[in-house]
Design a protein around this motif. Structure first.
Motif, PDB file in Angstrom:
ATOM      1  N   ALA A  27      -9.786   0.247   4.373  1.00 43.70           N
ATOM      2  CA  ALA A  27      -8.349   0.454   4.630  1.00 43.70           C
ATOM      3  C   ALA A  27      -7.139  -0.433   4.073  1.00 43.70           C
ATOM      4  N   VAL A  28      -7.358  -1.689   4.364  1.00 45.82           N
ATOM      5  CA  VAL A  28      -6.369  -2.437   4.024  1.00 45.82           C
ATOM      6  C   VAL A  28      -6.218  -2.417   2.395  1.00 45.82           C
ATOM      7  N   SER A  29      -6.987  -2.396   1.774  1.00 46.68           N
ATOM      8  CA  SER A  29      -7.095  -2.378   0.185  1.00 46.68           C
ATOM      9  C   SER A  29      -6.388  -0.989  -0.251  1.00 46.68           C
ATOM     10  N   THR A  30      -6.893  -0.060   0.314  1.00 45.47           N
ATOM     11  CA  THR A  30      -6.359   1.317  -0.031  1.00 45.47           C
ATOM     12  C   THR A  30      -4.821   1.597   0.473  1.00 45.47           C
ATOM     13  N   LEU A  31      -4.388   0.990   1.633  1.00 46.53           N
ATOM     14  CA  LEU A  31      -2.994   1.142   1.813  1.00 46.53           C
ATOM     15  C   LEU A  31      -2.220   0.139   0.960  1.00 46.53           C
ATOM     16  N   MET A  32      -2.731  -0.845   0.319  1.00 44.57           N
ATOM     17  CA  MET A  32      -2.125  -1.863  -0.558  1.00 44.57           C
ATOM     18  C   MET A  32      -1.716  -1.326  -1.787  1.00 44.57           C
ATOM     19  N   LYS A  33      -2.869  -0.393  -2.335  1.00 49.78           N
ATOM     20  CA  LYS A  33      -2.785   0.128  -3.706  1.00 49.78           C
ATOM     21  C   LYS A  33      -2.053   1.332  -3.295  1.00 49.78           C
ATOM     22  N   ARG A  34      -1.865   1.911  -2.222  1.00 46.50           N
ATOM     23  CA  ARG A  34      -0.688   3.134  -2.099  1.00 46.50           C
ATOM     24  C   ARG A  34       0.658   2.544  -1.995  1.00 46.50           C
ATOM     25  N   CYS A  35       0.764   1.375  -1.530  1.00 44.67           N
ATOM     26  CA  CYS A  35       2.069   0.858  -1.759  1.00 44.67           C
ATOM     27  C   CYS A  35       2.445   0.419  -3.030  1.00 44.67           C
ATOM     28  N   LEU A  36       1.550  -0.162  -3.857  1.00 46.21           N
ATOM     29  CA  LEU A  36       1.945  -0.587  -5.164  1.00 46.21           C
ATOM     30  C   LEU A  36       2.100   0.748  -5.937  1.00 46.21           C
ATOM     31  N   THR A  37       1.330   1.771  -5.782  1.00 44.49           N
ATOM     32  CA  THR A  37       1.666   3.049  -6.404  1.00 44.49           C
ATOM     33  C   THR A  37       2.963   3.681  -6.162  1.00 44.49           C
ATOM     34  N   ALA A  38       3.420   3.643  -4.836  1.00 49.56           N
ATOM     35  CA  ALA A  38       4.709   4.158  -4.382  1.00 49.56           C
ATOM     36  C   ALA A  38       5.737   3.244  -5.062  1.00 49.56           C
ATOM     37  N   VAL A  39       5.716   2.021  -5.419  1.00 52.09           N
ATOM     38  CA  VAL A  39       6.656   1.127  -6.087  1.00 52.09           C
ATOM     39  C   VAL A  39       6.699   1.413  -7.402  1.00 52.09           C
ATOM     40  N   SER A  40       5.491   1.615  -8.084  1.00 55.90           N
ATOM     41  CA  SER A  40       5.812   2.149  -9.509  1.00 55.90           C
ATOM     42  C   SER A  40       6.333   3.368  -9.627  1.00 55.90           C
ATOM     43  N   ASP A  41       6.013   4.244  -8.783  1.00 57.50           N
ATOM     44  CA  ASP A  41       6.719   5.789  -8.646  1.00 57.50           C
ATOM     45  C   ASP A  41       8.115   5.642  -8.537  1.00 57.50           C
ATOM     46  N   TYR A  42       8.700   4.602  -7.582  1.00 64.05           N
ATOM     47  CA  TYR A  42      10.017   4.439  -7.389  1.00 64.05           C
ATOM     48  C   TYR A  42      10.574   3.599  -8.837  1.00 64.05           C
ATOM     49  N   THR A  43      10.039   2.780  -9.527  1.00 61.34           N
ATOM     50  CA  THR A  43      10.776   2.169 -10.713  1.00 61.34           C
ATOM     51  C   THR A  43      10.644   3.425 -11.676  1.00 61.34           C
ATOM     52  N   GLN A  44       9.901   4.289 -11.766  1.00 59.53           N
ATOM     53  CA  GLN A  44       9.698   5.342 -12.636  1.00 59.53           C
ATOM     54  C   GLN A  44      10.981   6.306 -12.555  1.00 59.53           C
ATOM     55  N   LYS A  45      11.110   6.560 -11.263  1.00 59.88           N
ATOM     56  CA  LYS A  45      12.220   7.738 -10.715  1.00 59.88           C
ATOM     57  C   LYS A  45      12.821   7.151  -9.571  1.00 59.88           C
ATOM     58  N   PRO A  46      13.817   6.354  -9.612  1.00 55.64           N
ATOM     59  CA  PRO A  46      14.450   5.828  -8.253  1.00 55.64           C
ATOM     60  C   PRO A  46      15.138   7.066  -7.441  1.00 55.64           C
ATOM     61  N   GLY A  47      14.960   6.791  -6.612  1.00 57.42           N
ATOM     62  CA  GLY A  47      15.733   7.752  -5.630  1.00 57.42           C
ATOM     63  C   GLY A  47      15.407   7.674  -4.040  1.00 57.42           C
ATOM     64  N   ASP A  48      16.131   8.406  -3.371  1.00 50.40           N
ATOM     65  CA  ASP A  48      16.306   8.111  -1.699  1.00 50.40           C
ATOM     66  C   ASP A  48      14.695   8.345  -1.227  1.00 50.40           C
ATOM     67  N   ASP A  49      14.168   9.630  -1.816  1.00 51.67           N
ATOM     68  CA  ASP A  49      12.786   9.978  -1.368  1.00 51.67           C
ATOM     69  C   ASP A  49      11.698   9.096  -1.563  1.00 51.67           C
ATOM     70  N   LYS A  51      12.101   5.797  -2.190  1.00 48.77           N
ATOM     71  CA  LYS A  51      12.506   4.613  -1.529  1.00 48.77           C
ATOM     72  C   LYS A  51      11.929   4.674  -0.253  1.00 48.77           C
ATOM     73  N   THR A  52      12.002   5.857   0.254  1.00 47.43           N
ATOM     74  CA  THR A  52      11.566   5.921   1.794  1.00 47.43           C
ATOM     75  C   THR A  52      10.024   5.793   2.031  1.00 47.43           C
ATOM     76  N   ALA A  53       9.447   6.399   0.675  1.00 46.81           N
ATOM     77  CA  ALA A  53       7.921   6.610   0.525  1.00 46.81           C
ATOM     78  C   ALA A  53       7.582   5.164   0.212  1.00 46.81           C
ATOM     79  N   VAL A  54       8.244   4.317  -0.316  1.00 49.03           N
ATOM     80  CA  VAL A  54       8.023   2.789  -0.506  1.00 49.03           C
ATOM     81  C   VAL A  54       8.151   2.228   0.713  1.00 49.03           C
ATOM     82  N   HIS A  55       8.942   2.389   1.527  1.00 42.52           N
ATOM     83  CA  HIS A  55       9.192   1.692   2.872  1.00 42.52           C
ATOM     84  C   HIS A  55       8.030   2.054   4.020  1.00 42.52           C
ATOM     85  N   SER A  56       7.727   3.175   3.844  1.00 45.61           N
ATOM     86  CA  SER A  56       6.736   3.808   5.053  1.00 45.61           C
ATOM     87  C   SER A  56       5.247   3.327   4.615  1.00 45.61           C
ATOM     88  N   SER A  57       5.095   3.238   3.052  1.00 42.68           N
ATOM     89  CA  SER A  57       3.682   2.841   2.676  1.00 42.68           C
ATOM     90  C   SER A  57       3.506   1.204   2.883  1.00 42.68           C
TER      91      SER A  57
END
Length: 101
Positions: A27-49, A51-57
Motif C-alpha cells: 500500500a505504501v509503494s502504491t500510494l507513493m507511485k500515485r503521488c509521483l504520477t499526480a506530480v507528473s500530471d501536474y507538471t504536464q498540465k498545471p491547474g487547480d484540480d 494541484k489538489t490531486a497532488v496534495h490529496s495523494s
C-alpha cells in the motif's frame, strides 16, 4: 517442521505478520507511485484540480507511511526518507509553477 505446539504457533504468527506487513508495504509503494504520477500530471498540465490531486495523494501517502512506521512494518528512518523524497518532488514541481504564474 515444528516439533511442539509453541513452535507451530510461532510459525502461524510469523505467517500472519508477514501477510500484514506485506500488505502495508504494498500500500505504501502504491500510494507513493500515485503521488509521483499526480506530480507528473501536474507538471504536464498545471491547474487547480491537478494541484489538489497532488496534495490529496501526498496526504494519503504520508498517512500510510506513518501508520506503517507506527505498526513497526517500516523503520522510522525509512519512513522519514520516503516522506522526504515525496515532499521534495512535490515541492520542486509546485514551487516553480507558482513563481511562473
Amino acid at each position: 517442521m515444528a516439533n511442539n505446539k509453541s513452535s507451530k504457533k510461532r510459525i502461524e504468527v510469523a505467517e500472519r505478520n508477514w501477510l500484514l506487513n506485506r500488505s502495508y508495504k504494498s500500500a505504501v509503494s502504491t500510494l507513493m507511485k500515485r503521488c509521483l504520477t499526480a506530480v507528473s500530471d501536474y507538471t504536464q498540465k498545471p491547474g487547480d484540480d491537478t494541484k489538489t490531486a497532488v496534495h490529496s495523494s501526498l496526504n494519503a501517502a504520508f498517512s500510510k507511511i506513518d501508520k506503517a512506521v507506527k505498526r513497526g512494518v517500516l523503520h522510522r528512518n525509512t519512513g522519514a526518507n520516503q516522506k522526504s523524497r515525496l515532499s521534495a518532488v512535490v515541492k520542486q514541481a509546485i514551487e516553480p509553477a507558482s513563481t511562473r504564474a
